[in-house]
Design a protein around this motif. Sequence first.
Motif, PDB file in Angstrom:
ATOM      1  N   ASP A 228       0.842  -1.213  -0.094  1.00  0.00           N
ATOM      2  CA  ASP A 228      -0.186  -0.348   0.019  1.00  0.00           C
ATOM      3  C   ASP A 228       1.156   1.082  -0.012  1.00  0.00           C
ATOM      4  O   ASP A 228       0.074   2.627  -0.476  1.00  0.00           O
ATOM      5  CB  ASP A 228      -0.775  -0.259   1.118  1.00  0.00           C
ATOM      6  N   ASP A 229       2.177   1.255   0.835  1.00  0.00           N
ATOM      7  CA  ASP A 229       2.970   2.491   0.694  1.00  0.00           C
ATOM      8  C   ASP A 229       3.270   2.400  -0.787  1.00  0.00           C
ATOM      9  O   ASP A 229       3.903   3.778  -0.722  1.00  0.00           O
ATOM     10  CB  ASP A 229       3.911   2.122   1.841  1.00  0.00           C
ATOM     11  N   HIS A 230       3.455   1.367  -1.570  1.00  0.00           N
ATOM     12  CA  HIS A 230       4.105   1.290  -3.451  1.00  0.00           C
ATOM     13  C   HIS A 230       3.689   2.102  -4.031  1.00  0.00           C
ATOM     14  O   HIS A 230       3.319   2.262  -5.576  1.00  0.00           O
ATOM     15  CB  HIS A 230       4.976   0.647  -3.093  1.00  0.00           C
ATOM     16  N   ILE A 231       2.079   1.503  -4.218  1.00  0.00           N
ATOM     17  CA  ILE A 231       1.323   1.281  -5.476  1.00  0.00           C
ATOM     18  C   ILE A 231       0.752   2.370  -6.074  1.00  0.00           C
ATOM     19  O   ILE A 231       0.626   2.409  -7.561  1.00  0.00           O
ATOM     20  CB  ILE A 231      -0.061   1.178  -4.122  1.00  0.00           C
ATOM     21  N   ASP A 232       1.169   3.621  -5.476  1.00  0.00           N
ATOM     22  CA  ASP A 232       0.780   5.108  -6.338  1.00  0.00           C
ATOM     23  C   ASP A 232       1.929   5.263  -7.241  1.00  0.00           C
ATOM     24  O   ASP A 232       1.714   5.552  -8.275  1.00  0.00           O
ATOM     25  CB  ASP A 232       0.113   6.458  -5.219  1.00  0.00           C
ATOM     26  N   ALA A 233       3.299   4.428  -6.951  1.00  0.00           N
ATOM     27  CA  ALA A 233       4.103   5.493  -7.192  1.00  0.00           C
ATOM     28  C   ALA A 233       4.412   3.811  -8.664  1.00  0.00           C
ATOM     29  O   ALA A 233       4.550   4.207  -9.818  1.00  0.00           O
ATOM     30  CB  ALA A 233       5.208   4.432  -6.693  1.00  0.00           C
ATOM     31  N   VAL A 234       3.788   2.480  -8.005  1.00  0.00           N
ATOM     32  CA  VAL A 234       3.213   1.979  -9.265  1.00  0.00           C
ATOM     33  C   VAL A 234       2.336   2.745 -10.553  1.00  0.00           C
ATOM     34  O   VAL A 234       2.782   1.952 -11.780  1.00  0.00           O
ATOM     35  CB  VAL A 234       3.591  -0.198  -8.785  1.00  0.00           C
ATOM     36  N   LEU A 235       1.785   2.508 -10.227  1.00  0.00           N
ATOM     37  CA  LEU A 235       0.435   3.375 -11.031  1.00  0.00           C
ATOM     38  C   LEU A 235       0.961   4.588 -12.143  1.00  0.00           C
ATOM     39  O   LEU A 235       0.959   4.441 -13.226  1.00  0.00           O
ATOM     40  CB  LEU A 235      -0.795   3.382 -10.691  1.00  0.00           C
ATOM     41  N   ALA A 236       1.831   5.421 -11.283  1.00  0.00           N
ATOM     42  CA  ALA A 236       2.286   6.547 -11.998  1.00  0.00           C
ATOM     43  C   ALA A 236       3.168   6.018 -12.779  1.00  0.00           C
ATOM     44  O   ALA A 236       3.703   6.659 -13.768  1.00  0.00           O
ATOM     45  CB  ALA A 236       2.699   7.264 -10.737  1.00  0.00           C
ATOM     46  N   ALA A 237       4.470   5.342 -12.535  1.00  0.00           N
ATOM     47  CA  ALA A 237       5.066   4.314 -13.469  1.00  0.00           C
ATOM     48  C   ALA A 237       4.317   3.767 -14.371  1.00  0.00           C
ATOM     49  O   ALA A 237       5.152   4.376 -15.974  1.00  0.00           O
ATOM     50  CB  ALA A 237       6.422   3.509 -12.304  1.00  0.00           C
ATOM     51  N   VAL A 238       3.628   3.219 -14.197  1.00  0.00           N
ATOM     52  CA  VAL A 238       2.410   2.394 -15.229  1.00  0.00           C
ATOM     53  C   VAL A 238       2.287   3.416 -15.622  1.00  0.00           C
ATOM     54  O   VAL A 238       2.385   3.356 -17.375  1.00  0.00           O
ATOM     55  CB  VAL A 238       1.805   1.523 -14.576  1.00  0.00           C
ATOM     56  N   ARG A 239       1.872   4.483 -15.485  1.00  0.00           N
ATOM     57  CA  ARG A 239       0.971   5.904 -16.592  1.00  0.00           C
ATOM     58  C   ARG A 239       2.441   6.454 -17.132  1.00  0.00           C
ATOM     59  O   ARG A 239       1.880   6.784 -18.542  1.00  0.00           O
ATOM     60  CB  ARG A 239       0.877   6.262 -15.746  1.00  0.00           C
ATOM     61  N   ASP A 240       2.882   7.069 -16.370  1.00  0.00           N
ATOM     62  CA  ASP A 240       4.118   8.281 -17.043  1.00  0.00           C
ATOM     63  C   ASP A 240       5.179   7.345 -16.681  1.00  0.00           C
ATOM     64  O   ASP A 240       6.238   7.935 -17.603  1.00  0.00           O
ATOM     65  CB  ASP A 240       3.739   9.059 -16.140  1.00  0.00           C
ATOM     66  N   GLY A 241       6.046   6.404 -16.778  1.00  0.00           N
ATOM     67  CA  GLY A 241       7.207   5.977 -16.697  1.00  0.00           C
ATOM     68  C   GLY A 241       8.039   6.344 -15.942  1.00  0.00           C
ATOM     69  O   GLY A 241       7.763   6.598 -14.544  1.00  0.00           O
ATOM     70  N   ALA A 242       9.320   6.133 -15.685  1.00  0.00           N
ATOM     71  CA  ALA A 242      10.565   6.586 -14.950  1.00  0.00           C
ATOM     72  C   ALA A 242      10.305   7.743 -14.271  1.00  0.00           C
ATOM     73  O   ALA A 242      10.442   8.333 -12.843  1.00  0.00           O
ATOM     74  CB  ALA A 242      11.667   6.490 -15.044  1.00  0.00           C
ATOM     75  N   ASN A 243      10.092   8.679 -15.340  1.00  0.00           N
ATOM     76  CA  ASN A 243      10.066  10.763 -14.777  1.00  0.00           C
ATOM     77  C   ASN A 243       9.328  10.849 -13.843  1.00  0.00           C
ATOM     78  O   ASN A 243       8.762  11.300 -12.973  1.00  0.00           O
ATOM     79  CB  ASN A 243       9.876  11.127 -15.442  1.00  0.00           C
ATOM     80  N   ALA A 244       8.059   9.635 -13.294  1.00  0.00           N
ATOM     81  CA  ALA A 244       7.073   9.912 -12.170  1.00  0.00           C
ATOM     82  C   ALA A 244       7.275   9.195 -11.526  1.00  0.00           C
ATOM     83  O   ALA A 244       6.402   9.405 -10.123  1.00  0.00           O
ATOM     84  CB  ALA A 244       5.165   8.955 -13.136  1.00  0.00           C
ATOM     85  N   LEU A 245       8.398   8.288 -11.000  1.00  0.00           N
ATOM     86  CA  LEU A 245       8.285   8.321  -9.648  1.00  0.00           C
ATOM     87  C   LEU A 245       9.136   9.303  -8.602  1.00  0.00           C
ATOM     88  O   LEU A 245       9.802   9.941  -9.128  1.00  0.00           O
ATOM     89  CB  LEU A 245       9.805   7.272  -9.988  1.00  0.00           C
ATOM     90  N   PRO A 246       9.527   8.491  -7.625  1.00  0.00           N
ATOM     91  CA  PRO A 246       9.450   9.906  -6.315  1.00  0.00           C
ATOM     92  C   PRO A 246      11.033   9.917  -6.692  1.00  0.00           C
ATOM     93  O   PRO A 246      11.485   9.211  -6.454  1.00  0.00           O
ATOM     94  CB  PRO A 246       8.991   9.059  -4.866  1.00  0.00           C
ATOM     95  N   ARG A 247      11.439  11.742  -5.900  1.00  0.00           N
ATOM     96  CA  ARG A 247      12.918  11.834  -6.063  1.00  0.00           C
ATOM     97  C   ARG A 247      12.901  12.014  -4.632  1.00  0.00           C
ATOM     98  O   ARG A 247      12.439  12.463  -3.957  1.00  0.00           O
ATOM     99  CB  ARG A 247      12.630  12.793  -6.697  1.00  0.00           C
ATOM    100  N   ARG A 248      14.432  10.962  -4.727  1.00  0.00           N
ATOM    101  CA  ARG A 248      14.745  11.379  -2.848  1.00  0.00           C
ATOM    102  C   ARG A 248      15.175  12.883  -2.993  1.00  0.00           C
ATOM    103  O   ARG A 248      16.134  13.627  -3.598  1.00  0.00           O
ATOM    104  CB  ARG A 248      16.097  10.067  -3.164  1.00  0.00           C
ATOM    105  N   ALA A 249      14.942  13.631  -1.280  1.00  0.00           N
ATOM    106  CA  ALA A 249      15.635  14.211  -1.115  1.00  0.00           C
ATOM    107  C   ALA A 249      17.050  14.623  -1.649  1.00  0.00           C
ATOM    108  O   ALA A 249      17.276  14.085  -0.953  1.00  0.00           O
ATOM    109  CB  ALA A 249      14.888  14.966   0.159  1.00  0.00           C
TER     110      ALA A 249
END
Length: 236
Positions: free
Chosen positions: A215-236
């Motif tokens: 559940d902590d990662h599903i939003d990031a997975v769905l964003a990556a599926v939609r928009d690719g690596a550019n949608a991944l969360p960026r480290r501070a």
Amino acid sequence: MRRVDYGDGDDRLVFVLGWGNRPEHDGVQWLIDHLIDEGYRVSAFELPRTITDFEREYLAPVQSFVDDRDEYRLLSHSTGGLVARHLATDDALQTRTYLSPWWGFHADLQNPIVSLATKLPVSIPILPAEVTREKLGSLASDAWVADAPDYAAPTFLREAKRAQNTLPPFDTRDAVFYNPDDPIVSGPTIKDHTPESNRVAFTDGHELFNSSTRDDHIDAVLAAVRDGANALPRRA
């Protein structure tokens, strides 16, 4: 190779499962349900558990399917990630997302016995393949653990190793979710192949869709599926 289609969305998503996974397994269905909710028509490919030729039995059926698509997104898990890496792609591919791709043998398989066994032309499952809930992820169902393969054929490991040794270059538009301490595939190999900006780490087993952290990662997975690596969360 078996294919099961889900949903009636306009956007096609091709999901190549891992070794032993079936579309009906609870964790896989959890992820497919999220994808359907996002508006995708999901085509899930179930890999045969024993093969003698990677290209003919694993790669060709998926390649033939995507070649007929005008546009699609690609999601894969484990052995499916080995297949997805080898697919010949063109502008029809919108994004490619990997979950725990099997790009290298786990340290437990890097021993003389396995090395010798992979040289045997034996397509009968005779090599122990211990699969436990601890290895898969703590949310893996009893039904999946019971259905998981107990043995692997030497030819299956041989063909996987051969495909790992001929991996095409990594595409920096792709996203990778992985467990650095994966108990089934080589986490260090995934890390070596994937730029830091293209990968997201998770914990608890091999299968993100059966991890207690899913559940902590599903939003990031769905964003990556939609928009690719550019949608991944960026480290501070």
